[in-house]
Structures are given as C-alpha cells and as structure tokens.
Scaffold this active site. Sequence first.
Site, PDB file in Angstrom:
ATOM      1  N   TYR A 286     -61.918 -16.041  56.460  1.00 37.27           N
ATOM      2  CA  TYR A 286     -60.675 -15.432  57.405  1.00 37.27           C
ATOM      3  C   TYR A 286     -59.859 -14.752  56.666  1.00 37.27           C
ATOM      4  CZ  TYR A 286     -56.871 -18.725  56.853  1.00 37.27           C
ATOM      5  OH  TYR A 286     -55.929 -19.424  56.298  1.00 37.27           O
TER       6      TYR A 286
ATOM      7  N   LEU B  62     -56.588 -12.030  51.097  1.00 33.29           N
ATOM      8  CA  LEU B  62     -55.141 -12.693  50.972  1.00 33.29           C
ATOM      9  C   LEU B  62     -55.303 -14.162  50.879  1.00 33.29           C
ATOM     10  CD1 LEU B  62     -52.120 -12.459  51.029  1.00 33.29           C
ATOM     11  CD2 LEU B  62     -52.253 -12.500  53.340  1.00 33.29           C
ATOM     12  N   ALA B  63     -55.514 -14.768  49.746  1.00 34.16           N
ATOM     13  CA  ALA B  63     -55.484 -15.909  49.269  1.00 34.16           C
ATOM     14  C   ALA B  63     -54.186 -16.794  49.537  1.00 34.16           C
ATOM     15  CB  ALA B  63     -55.987 -16.358  47.974  1.00 34.16           C
ATOM     16  N   HIS B  64     -54.223 -18.061  50.139  1.00 30.85           N
ATOM     17  CA  HIS B  64     -53.014 -18.634  50.386  1.00 30.85           C
ATOM     18  C   HIS B  64     -53.050 -19.931  50.753  1.00 30.85           C
ATOM     19  CE1 HIS B  64     -54.301 -17.029  54.138  1.00 30.85           C
ATOM     20  NE2 HIS B  64     -53.561 -18.240  54.765  1.00 30.85           N
ATOM     21  N   ALA B  65     -52.051 -20.699  50.853  1.00 31.48           N
ATOM     22  CA  ALA B  65     -52.109 -22.114  51.231  1.00 31.48           C
ATOM     23  C   ALA B  65     -50.747 -22.487  51.829  1.00 31.48           C
ATOM     24  CB  ALA B  65     -52.562 -23.248  50.107  1.00 31.48           C
TER      25      ALA B  65
END
Length: 151
Positions: free
Chosen positions: A55, A64-67
């Site tokens: 996603y 859009l890599a994120h945590a």
Amino acid sequence: MRLDELPDDVIELRARAGDWRQAVRLAGDALVAGGVVTDAYTERMVQVVEEFGAYIVIAPGLALAHARPGPDILHDGLAVVTLDEPVAFGHPHNDPVEVVLALAVTSTEGHVTVLAELANAFNDPTATRAIAQATTPDAVRAVLARTQSES
C-alpha cells in the site's frame, strides 16, 4: 518541513536495489545519514511492508516508506531515493517503483501535515518522473519547489 529545502544527505540518486526491501533500506539509510532516525527505524519501515503489503506504493512509480512515530525517530524528516532500475513492490497498479520517499515524523499531527505537503507536491503527475530523472539534489529540490508553489 519544507520539501524544497531537503539537505543533500537525505537525497540519493540513481541507487541500485535488487528488490523492494533493499530499496526501502536505501531510503532508511538516507534518513540515518541525515541524522533523522536510527537504523532501527529502517527495519520498522521494512516490517510495515511485510505486514501490510505494498500500500506504500501510492502512485505509479512512487513509494512512501514510513512507520509509526517511535523513539528511533530523532526529528521529522524525509528522504528521497531514485533507483537506477525500477523495482517491484507487489502493487497491482503502481509498480514498478523508481522513486522511494522515506518519511519519519515524531507525532501523528506531523504525519498528517507532511502527508498533505506530499500530496500537494505530487499532485503534478510529472513530478515522480522528473525526480526519477534528476541528476543532482538541486534538481530534486527544484521539482519539489515547483510543485509546492503550484499548489
């Protein structure tokens, strides 16, 4: 955070990644190089994709890599990595990815604000390709400045 003022340390151009994990790790490494996060955040970004899927590939060619916010985030920041060869993340429509953004924010409110800025910046359908073709950090910032000023 001003997208058009990203420091050179968080922009990596024409990087080589064998798969999506390596692409996300390159973006995480750029955040580490910029003093935004610790190495632990990079692994959390990989875990997000392992758990929730592709996603994070939010538009054709753009991930859009994120945590979530956590103690491994030193301050809000964004990294931009362009890939020499696009890689598949497993998204049914937006693969392959040629630009990986890595977002780190210290609060949920910061997350919403930065996502709104990114949505405005990438509302221009030519922005991803222009960043993918950039040969200098200044060229990346110029695309982000152009798209921000038009929104």
